[in-house]
Design an enzyme around this catalytic site. Structure first.
Site, mmCIF file in Angstrom:
data_model
loop_
_atom_site.group_PDB
_atom_site.id
_atom_site.type_symbol
_atom_site.label_atom_id
_atom_site.label_comp_id
_atom_site.label_asym_id
_atom_site.label_seq_id
_atom_site.Cartn_x
_atom_site.Cartn_y
_atom_site.Cartn_z
ATOM 1 N N ASP A 174 0.914 -1.140 0.000
ATOM 2 C CA ASP A 174 0.000 0.000 0.000
ATOM 3 C C ASP A 174 0.951 1.187 0.000
ATOM 4 O O ASP A 174 1.560 1.493 1.026
ATOM 5 C CB ASP A 174 -0.883 0.010 1.248
ATOM 6 C CG ASP A 174 -1.886 1.145 1.191
ATOM 7 O OD1 ASP A 174 -1.494 2.263 0.789
ATOM 8 O OD2 ASP A 174 -3.063 0.935 1.540
ATOM 9 N N HIS A 175 1.125 1.816 -1.168
ATOM 10 C CA HIS A 175 2.237 2.762 -1.257
ATOM 11 C C HIS A 175 2.052 3.984 -0.346
ATOM 12 O O HIS A 175 3.007 4.691 -0.068
ATOM 13 C CB HIS A 175 2.544 3.155 -2.704
ATOM 14 C CG HIS A 175 1.477 3.962 -3.358
ATOM 15 N ND1 HIS A 175 0.458 3.387 -4.041
ATOM 16 C CD2 HIS A 175 1.275 5.284 -3.423
ATOM 17 C CE1 HIS A 175 -0.344 4.332 -4.499
ATOM 18 N NE2 HIS A 175 0.134 5.505 -4.139
ATOM 19 N N HIS A 237 -5.851 2.787 0.923
ATOM 20 C CA HIS A 237 -5.098 3.938 1.453
ATOM 21 C C HIS A 237 -5.851 4.714 2.543
ATOM 22 O O HIS A 237 -5.286 5.048 3.579
ATOM 23 C CB HIS A 237 -4.762 4.922 0.333
ATOM 24 C CG HIS A 237 -4.200 4.265 -0.899
ATOM 25 N ND1 HIS A 237 -3.222 3.304 -0.836
ATOM 26 C CD2 HIS A 237 -4.482 4.428 -2.214
ATOM 27 C CE1 HIS A 237 -2.935 2.912 -2.071
ATOM 28 N NE2 HIS A 237 -3.685 3.575 -2.919
ATOM 29 N N LYS A 342 -4.486 18.913 -5.933
ATOM 30 C CA LYS A 342 -3.906 17.618 -5.540
ATOM 31 C C LYS A 342 -3.374 17.755 -4.118
ATOM 32 O O LYS A 342 -2.453 18.563 -3.887
ATOM 33 C CB LYS A 342 -2.760 17.241 -6.478
ATOM 34 C CG LYS A 342 -2.049 15.961 -6.081
ATOM 35 C CD LYS A 342 -0.952 15.621 -7.074
ATOM 36 C CE LYS A 342 -0.043 14.506 -6.578
ATOM 37 N NZ LYS A 342 -0.718 13.238 -6.354
#
Ligand code: NAP
Length: 494
Positions: A174-175, A237, A342
Site C-alpha cells: 500500500d504505497h 489507502h 492535488k
C-alpha cells in the site's frame, strides 16, 4: 543483504517510473550490496542490453544523469516470458539459479509482481510448482494493489498465493504506507506527551482525511470502470490512514504488535449497510469543468469509459469506530479525481473550550486543529488561538508549522524506495496483513453492494471543485464542515 529481485512487469509503467529509480537510490546510498541482481520479466522480446538501456533511461528521467549508472545496470538481466505460458518458467528458473550462483546471493529471492492483478495468483502457483521458490535463502512475494475486487475475490487470491508463500513472506504494497508523513503519524502520536492524552473522544470532535487529485482517470479508464474510488482508494489507502490515526499504542514497535493494533481498529469499524449507506456515504462522478484554466471533459467522455457509467470517481464517508476511545467521534474521509487541487491532508479537530472568554459576536474562536500534511507538502501544523499583536485581547489563529520540505526534503526517500528496502530487510510493518485486507473489504463490500444496485444521478460535481454538495451536507448535518484545503497549507511560523 544479498538478494535476487525478480520484477514481473519490468517493461511496465510502475517499474519504469518507480521501481528502477527507487532501486538506484538504494544503490546510490550504499543500501544495496554488490551482491544484488535484478531479473526483469516482460512479454516483449528484449536483449539484456536493451533492458539495461531502458533502466538507464528511467533513472535519468527520474533523477538526472548519474555517473555510476553503468555499474548499477550491470546487475540487470531480462527474460522474455509469458506468465500465462507454463513452459517458460523452466528457463526463468535456470537463469535465476545461474545469477544466484554468479553473485552468491545465498538463494535469497524477492518476487515483485508489478503486473495486472489477474496474473498474481497464477504466477505465485507457478513459482512454486516450477521450483523457483525452492531456495535455501528467504523468499518473499511483493504484490501490488488491487488485492482482489471484493472480499470473495481477495480470499481466492490469498488462497492461491498462500499455497506458495506463508503470510510472513507476503508483502502487500500500500504505497501510502511508504509515505514519509503517513509513517510519521505513529511518531507524532506516540512520541509526544502533549497529544496522546488528548487523542480520544473527550477532546477530539472529529477527524477529516482528504486525498484529492486534480487529474482525471487519464489512460486508466478500463481499469477504473471496474474499480471506482471506493475500491481504488478507500478500501486501502484511506482506511489504512484511519487505522494509524485510531489505533491504540502498541506495546512495542514490532510488525506483529503494530499490525494487531491496526486490525483491532478494522474490527471496530461500524458496519454500514442497506438503507444506512446513504446516511454515511456519498458518491460522485466528475462532470466537465475547468482545472488550472484548462477545460477538461466529463468522466463519461474519457477513453474506454461507458457513456452511462455508474462508476464513482469521488467518495466521501463518515466512518465510526465503535470502541471506548472513539465512541461518538466521526472520521470523515473523502477522495476523488478532478478535484480542485492535488492534496492529501489529515485534520484533527479538537473540541471547543468549555467557555469562550474571547467571544466577539462577529468572530467566533476557531477550534484547535492539528493538520498532518501528507502530500505534496509534508509537515504538521498546529492551529492555536493567541492575542492579536498590538490589539486588545482579540484572539486570532496562529499556526505553528513544521515543514519537512524545508529541512529534510533533499534526503527524503521516495515511498517505493523505503518499501523495497523494508522488504529486503524483512520488515513487513508497512505492508498490509491479510486480516487488514479482509476486514476492509468486508466493510467496503456492504457499500458497493448497495451502490451496484442503484443507478446514481451522475455526473454530480464539476471538475475543479471539491466534490458533490452532498459531501458537504454529510458534515453539515453533524454541525461540522470540511476545512478548506487551501487554508490549511503549511505556513512558516507566525
Ligand atoms: P503496465 O504499464 O500495463 O505494465 C504491465 C506489465 O506487465 C508490462 O511489463 C507487460 O509486459 C507485462 N505483462 C503483461 N502481460 C504479460 C504476460 N502475459 N506475461 C508477462 N508479462 C506480461 O502496468 P503498470 O501500470 O506498471 O501496473 C502494474 C501493477 O502495478 C498493476 O497491478 C497496477 O494496478 C499496479 N500499480 C501501478 C501503479 C502505477 O503508477 N503505474 C501504481 C500503483 C499500483 P509487456 O509490455 O512486455 O507486454
Amino acid at each position: 543483504m544479498a538478494s535476487l529481485i525478480m520484477i514481473f512487469g519490468a517493461t511496465g509503467d510502475l517499474a519504469k517510473r518507480k521501481l528502477f529509480p527507487s532501486l538506484y537510490r538504494l544503490f546510490e546510498r550504499g543500501k544495496l550490496s554488490e551482491r544484488f541482481a535484478v531479473i526483469g520479466v516482460g512479454r516483449r522480446t528484449l536483449s539484456n542490453d536493451e533492458f539495461q538501456k531502458s533502466v538507464k533511461e528511467s533513472v535519468s528521467a527520474a533523477l538526472g544523469e548519474k555517473q555510476d549508472i553503468e555499474q548499477f545496470v550491470n546487475h540487470f538481466y531480462y527474460q522474455s516470458h509469458d506468465v500465462a505460458d507454463s513452459s517458460s518458467y523452466a528457463a526463468l528458473r535456470k537463469l535465476a539459479d545461474e545469477i544466484d550462483e554468479h553473485y552468491q546471493l545465498d538463494g535469497n529471492r524477492i518476487f515483485y509482481l508489478a503486473m495486472a492483478p489477474e496474473f498474481f495468483g497464477p504466477i505465485a502457483l507457478h513459482l512454486k510448482s516450477d521450483g523457483l521458490t525452492d531456495v535455501k535463502g528467504y523468499k518473499r512475494l511483493v504484490i501490488e494493489k488491487p488485492f482482489g475486487h471484493d472480499l470473495e475475490s481477495a480470499k481466492e487470491l490469498n488462497k492461491q498465493i498462500r499455497t506458495a508463500f506463508s503470510e510472513e513472506e507476503i508483502y502487500r504494497i500500500d504505497h501510502y504506507l511508504g509515505k514519509e508523513m503517513v509513517r510519521n503519524i505513529e511518531v507524532i502520536r506516540f512520541a509526544n506527551a502533549i497529544f496522546e492524552p488528548l487523542w480520544n473522544n473527550r477532546y477530539i470532535s472529529n477527524i477529516q482525511v482528504t486525498s484529492s487529485e486534480s487529474l482525471g482517470v487519464e489512460e486508466r479508464g478500463r481499469y477504473y470502470e471496474s474499480s471506482g474510488a471506493l475500491r481504488d482508494m478507500l478500501q486501502n489507502h484511506m482506511l489504512q490512514m484511519v487505522a494509524l490515526l485510531a489505533m491504540e499504542p502498541p506495546i512495542s514497535l514490532t510488525t506483529d504488535e503494530i499490525r494487531s493494533e491496526k486490525v483491532r481498529v478494522f474490527r471496530s469499524l461500524r458496519t454500514i449497510k442497506g438503507e444506512e449507506v446513504k446516511n454515511y456515504f456519498v458518491r460522485g462522478q466528475y462532470d466537465a469543468g475547468t482545472i488550472n484554466g484548462n477545460q477538461v471533459p466529463k468522466y463519461r467522455d474519457e477513453p474506454m469509459v461507458d457513456q452511462e457509467s455508474n462508476t464513482e470517481t469521488f467518495v466521501a464517508g463518515k466512518v465510526m469506530i465503535d470502541n471506548f476511545r472513539w465512541a461518538g467521534v466521526p472520521f470523515y474521509i473523502r477522495t476523488g479525481k478532478r478535484m480542485e487541487t492535488k492534496s492529501t491532508k489529515i485534520v484533527i479537530q479538537f473540541k471547543d473550550i468549555p467557555m469562550n472568554l474571547y467571544y466577539q459576536p462577529e468572530k467566533m474562536l476557531n477550534p484547535n486543529l492539528l493538520v498532518i500534511h501528507i502530500q505534496p507538502e509534508e509537515g504538521i501544523t498546529l492551529h492555536l488561538n493567541a492575542k492579536h499583536a498590538g490589539g486588545h485581547l482579540d484572539a486570532q489563529t496562529v499556526k505553528l508549522s513544521f515543514s519537512n520540505t524545508g529541512t529534510n526534503a533533499m534526503n527524503t526517500p521516495e515511498g517505493y524506495e523505503k518499501l523495497l528496502y523494508d522488504c529486503m530487510r524483512g520488515d513487513a510493518t508497512n505492508f498490509t496483513h491479510w486480516d487488514e485486507v479482509a476486514y476492509s473489504w468486508a466493510f467496503v463490500d456492504k457499500i458497493s453492494n448497495v451502490w451496484a444496485n442503484e443507478k446514481a444521478d451522475f455526473p454530480n460535481y464539476a471538475s475543479g471543485t471539491m466534490g458533490p454538495e452532498a459531501a458537504d451536507k454529510l458534515l453539515e448535518k453533524d454541525g461540522f464542515f470540511w476545512w478548506p484545503v487551501a487554508d490549511l497549507d503549511v505556513d512558516t511560523c507566525k
